[in-house]
Design an enzyme around this catalytic site. Structure first.
Site, PDB file in Angstrom:
ATOM      1  N   ASP A 122     -15.431   9.132  12.902  1.00 18.41           N
ATOM      2  CA  ASP A 122     -16.580   8.492  12.660  1.00 18.41           C
ATOM      3  C   ASP A 122     -16.959   7.962  11.227  1.00 18.41           C
ATOM      4  O   ASP A 122     -17.572   7.098  10.981  1.00 18.41           O
ATOM      5  CB  ASP A 122     -17.794   9.356  13.346  1.00 18.41           C
ATOM      6  CG  ASP A 122     -18.055   9.228  14.718  1.00 18.41           C
ATOM      7  OD1 ASP A 122     -17.433   8.291  15.429  1.00 18.41           O
ATOM      8  OD2 ASP A 122     -18.343  10.280  15.493  1.00 18.41           O
ATOM      9  N   LYS A 160     -18.376  17.061  21.409  1.00 17.32           N
ATOM     10  CA  LYS A 160     -17.754  16.900  19.927  1.00 17.32           C
ATOM     11  C   LYS A 160     -17.759  18.408  19.277  1.00 17.32           C
ATOM     12  O   LYS A 160     -16.651  18.385  18.379  1.00 17.32           O
ATOM     13  CB  LYS A 160     -18.625  16.037  19.430  1.00 17.32           C
ATOM     14  CG  LYS A 160     -18.296  14.517  19.620  1.00 17.32           C
ATOM     15  CD  LYS A 160     -19.340  13.606  18.666  1.00 17.32           C
ATOM     16  CE  LYS A 160     -18.797  11.936  18.697  1.00 17.32           C
ATOM     17  NZ  LYS A 160     -19.553  11.293  17.825  1.00 17.32           N
ATOM     18  N   GLY A 177     -24.852  -0.353  14.153  1.00 13.63           N
ATOM     19  CA  GLY A 177     -23.654   0.588  14.281  1.00 13.63           C
ATOM     20  C   GLY A 177     -22.361  -0.278  14.949  1.00 13.63           C
ATOM     21  O   GLY A 177     -21.400   0.598  15.355  1.00 13.63           O
ATOM     22  N   MET A 223     -33.056   4.060  19.844  1.00 12.59           N
ATOM     23  CA  MET A 223     -32.296   3.756  20.859  1.00 12.59           C
ATOM     24  C   MET A 223     -33.019   3.113  22.141  1.00 12.59           C
ATOM     25  O   MET A 223     -34.163   3.156  22.336  1.00 12.59           O
ATOM     26  CB  MET A 223     -31.643   5.064  21.419  1.00 12.59           C
ATOM     27  CG  MET A 223     -30.433   5.174  20.316  1.00 12.59           C
ATOM     28  SD  MET A 223     -29.572   6.779  21.119  1.00 12.59           S
ATOM     29  CE  MET A 223     -28.390   6.057  22.492  1.00 12.59           C
TER      30      MET A 223
HETATM   31  P1  NAP Z   1     -27.083  14.254  17.436  1.00 16.75           P
HETATM   32  O1  NAP Z   1     -25.755  15.098  17.182  1.00 16.75           O
HETATM   33  O2  NAP Z   1     -27.669  14.695  18.702  1.00 16.75           O
HETATM   34  O3  NAP Z   1     -28.138  14.115  16.168  1.00 16.75           O
HETATM   35  C1  NAP Z   1     -29.204  13.390  16.094  1.00 16.75           C
HETATM   36  C2  NAP Z   1     -29.772  13.543  14.718  1.00 16.75           C
HETATM   37  O4  NAP Z   1     -31.015  13.101  14.793  1.00 16.75           O
HETATM   38  C3  NAP Z   1     -30.105  15.174  14.468  1.00 16.75           C
HETATM   39  O5  NAP Z   1     -30.238  15.401  13.076  1.00 16.75           O
HETATM   40  C4  NAP Z   1     -31.538  15.227  15.121  1.00 16.75           C
HETATM   41  O6  NAP Z   1     -32.442  16.350  14.738  1.00 16.75           O
HETATM   42  C5  NAP Z   1     -32.354  14.066  14.865  1.00 16.75           C
HETATM   43  N1  NAP Z   1     -33.256  13.650  15.631  1.00 16.75           N
HETATM   44  C6  NAP Z   1     -33.203  13.603  17.272  1.00 16.75           C
HETATM   45  N2  NAP Z   1     -34.415  13.099  17.758  1.00 16.75           N
HETATM   46  C7  NAP Z   1     -35.264  12.894  16.526  1.00 16.75           C
HETATM   47  C8  NAP Z   1     -36.489  12.612  16.530  1.00 16.75           C
HETATM   48  N3  NAP Z   1     -37.257  12.152  17.573  1.00 16.75           N
HETATM   49  N4  NAP Z   1     -37.179  12.503  15.268  1.00 16.75           N
HETATM   50  C9  NAP Z   1     -36.282  12.541  14.146  1.00 16.75           C
HETATM   51  N5  NAP Z   1     -34.876  13.174  14.307  1.00 16.75           N
HETATM   52  C10 NAP Z   1     -34.373  13.167  15.391  1.00 16.75           C
HETATM   53  O7  NAP Z   1     -26.481  12.984  17.779  1.00 16.75           O
HETATM   54  P2  NAP Z   1     -25.365  11.822  16.942  1.00 16.75           P
HETATM   55  O8  NAP Z   1     -24.240  12.013  17.695  1.00 16.75           O
HETATM   56  O9  NAP Z   1     -25.376  12.104  15.616  1.00 16.75           O
HETATM   57  O10 NAP Z   1     -25.907  10.451  17.210  1.00 16.75           O
HETATM   58  C11 NAP Z   1     -27.137  10.024  16.318  1.00 16.75           C
HETATM   59  C12 NAP Z   1     -27.377   8.449  16.505  1.00 16.75           C
HETATM   60  O11 NAP Z   1     -26.216   7.853  16.343  1.00 16.75           O
HETATM   61  C13 NAP Z   1     -27.557   8.172  17.999  1.00 16.75           C
HETATM   62  O12 NAP Z   1     -28.286   6.711  18.285  1.00 16.75           O
HETATM   63  C14 NAP Z   1     -25.821   7.484  18.312  1.00 16.75           C
HETATM   64  O13 NAP Z   1     -25.769   6.561  19.466  1.00 16.75           O
HETATM   65  C15 NAP Z   1     -25.582   6.703  17.250  1.00 16.75           C
HETATM   66  N6  NAP Z   1     -24.194   6.897  17.089  1.00 16.75           N
HETATM   67  C16 NAP Z   1     -23.413   5.680  16.732  1.00 16.75           C
HETATM   68  C17 NAP Z   1     -22.113   5.658  16.443  1.00 16.75           C
HETATM   69  C18 NAP Z   1     -21.386   4.359  16.229  1.00 16.75           C
HETATM   70  O14 NAP Z   1     -20.132   4.279  16.193  1.00 16.75           O
HETATM   71  N7  NAP Z   1     -22.163   3.125  15.701  1.00 16.75           N
HETATM   72  C19 NAP Z   1     -21.343   7.019  16.480  1.00 16.75           C
HETATM   73  C20 NAP Z   1     -21.889   8.025  16.868  1.00 16.75           C
HETATM   74  C21 NAP Z   1     -23.226   7.985  17.006  1.00 16.75           C
HETATM   75  P3  NAP Z   1     -33.020  17.618  15.839  1.00 16.75           P
HETATM   76  O15 NAP Z   1     -31.538  18.825  15.451  1.00 16.75           O
HETATM   77  O16 NAP Z   1     -34.030  18.010  15.059  1.00 16.75           O
HETATM   78  O17 NAP Z   1     -32.857  17.408  16.939  1.00 16.75           O
END
Ligand code: NAP
Length: 289
Positions: free
Chosen positions: A109, A73, A257, A210
């Site tokens: 999104d 992305k 979501g 998840m």
């Molecule tokens: P991402 O870009 O990897 O971001 C994840 C975020 O969560 C970052 O701020 C990360 O911080 C934090 N994080 C990761 N592991 C953590 C932990 N163990 N404890 C606390 N904070 C943590 O991922 P993303 O694309 O934003 O996706 C995030 C979630 O949204 C996922 O579950 C994904 O499946 C969901 N999602 C849903 C949709 C939908 O349409 N419903 C769309 C997109 C995403 P750090 O930088 O410190 O790792």
């Protein structure tokens, strides 16, 4: 009536890795068939190191566009010819439109987030909201919430590699919108509890909960969960995360979501085709569980 691929059929699809589990091909192909559009949507497993050559092929073969998912992305942005304002503010692209050979990046999104919240009867305008996580999805939801009139936005993130970007996000939201945004350490339990107590919407945009981490909650302490608070988890697999279970027990309104996924797809479809996706048919076929 059976659909036949012809000499005129255009293609597009989803780029990311992994992609084979995605519901997007089923959703978009059904919408194309419903509206009689001679296009196909496929899933392509593409890691960031292969993006440049993939985009060259997509451009040369006149693809209508594509979606982008993890881990591409952000990397995809450097190979595009232009970005929408939302994609620039969010710093990530999930939809690319081929406009006469120019590849323009968008981020749908945020729209998916606000539509799914609106559908659940929650009004973002004037609300106070806390969001956990400031990665791609969290940034999209935060920017969209601010653009939809959220008055105060508390962003909570770990003090890790994404902290500086989260600081910049909060600063940018304050500067470019009427929303007052701040950033808190996700591990600062008391500060986070105060912010959730002042909020009417809590959103989890971390992957905690998840399937691979099921049984875990992103909240250090469940005490701020209460009646009157709406809790959304961007995770949809599993459908009920530990956070949603805890929130439900505390009397909160909860949802996941799943419909964010539906609405971000509907907006991408509109950007490619100029037509509305038949959302209710898609919902009934793929999202009614
Ligand atoms: P991402 O870009 O990897 O971001 C994840 C975020 O969560 C970052 O701020 C990360 O911080 C934090 N994080 C990761 N592991 C953590 C932990 N163990 N404890 C606390 N904070 C943590 O991922 P993303 O694309 O934003 O996706 C995030 C979630 O949204 C996922 O579950 C994904 O499946 C969901 N999602 C849903 C949709 C939908 O349409 N419903 C769309 C997109 C995403 P750090 O930088 O410190 O790792």
């Amino acid at each position: 009536m059976m659909y036949q691929i012809s000499g005129h059929t255009r293609f597009g699809g989803l780029l990311g890795s992994p992609v084979s589990h995605s519901i997007s091909p089923a959703m978009h192909n059904m919408a194309f068939r419903e509206l009689g559009i001679d296009w196909v949507y496929l899933a392509f497993d593409v890691t960031p190191d292969r993006l440049r050559e993939t985009l060259k092929v997509f451009r040369e073969l006149n693809a209508f566009g594509f979606n982008v998912t993890m881990p591409d992305k952000q990397s995809v942005m450097e190979y595009l010819d232009g970005l929408s304002t939302a994609a620039q503010m969010i710093g990530a692209v999930n939809t690319v439109v081929n406009q006469d050979g120019r590849l323009i990046g968008h981020n749908t999104d945020g729209f998916g987030f606000s539509e799914s919240v609106r559908e659940k009867g929650f009004k973002l305008a004037g609300a106070e909201m806390t969001i956990l996580g400031a990665g791609g999805a969290g940034r999209a939801a935060a920017v969209q919430a601010a653009l939809c009139g959220v008055k105060k936005l508390h962003i909570a993130n770990r003090r890790t590699r994404s902290w500086a970007a989260a600081e910049k996000l909060a600063e940018q939201i304050c500067r470019m919108t009427d929303c007052e945004a701040d950033l808190t350490d996700l591990d600062d339990g008391p500060a986070l509890a105060r912010q959730i107590e002042a909020s009417t919407l809590l959103v989890n945009a971390t992957p905690v909960g998840m399937a691979s981490q099921s049984g875990r909650s992103p909240l250090p302490d469940t005490s701020p969960l209460r009646e009157g608070l709406t809790v959304m988890d961007l995770i949809y697999e599993p459908a009920r995360t530990r956070l949603l279970e805890d929130a439900g027990r505390a009397g909160c309104r909860t949802f996941n979501g799943m419909y964010m996924l539906l609405w971000q797809g509907a907006e991408a479809f509109r950007l490619w085709t100029g037509q509305e996706m038949p959302v209710e048919k898609i919902r009934e076929q793929y999202f009614s569980r």
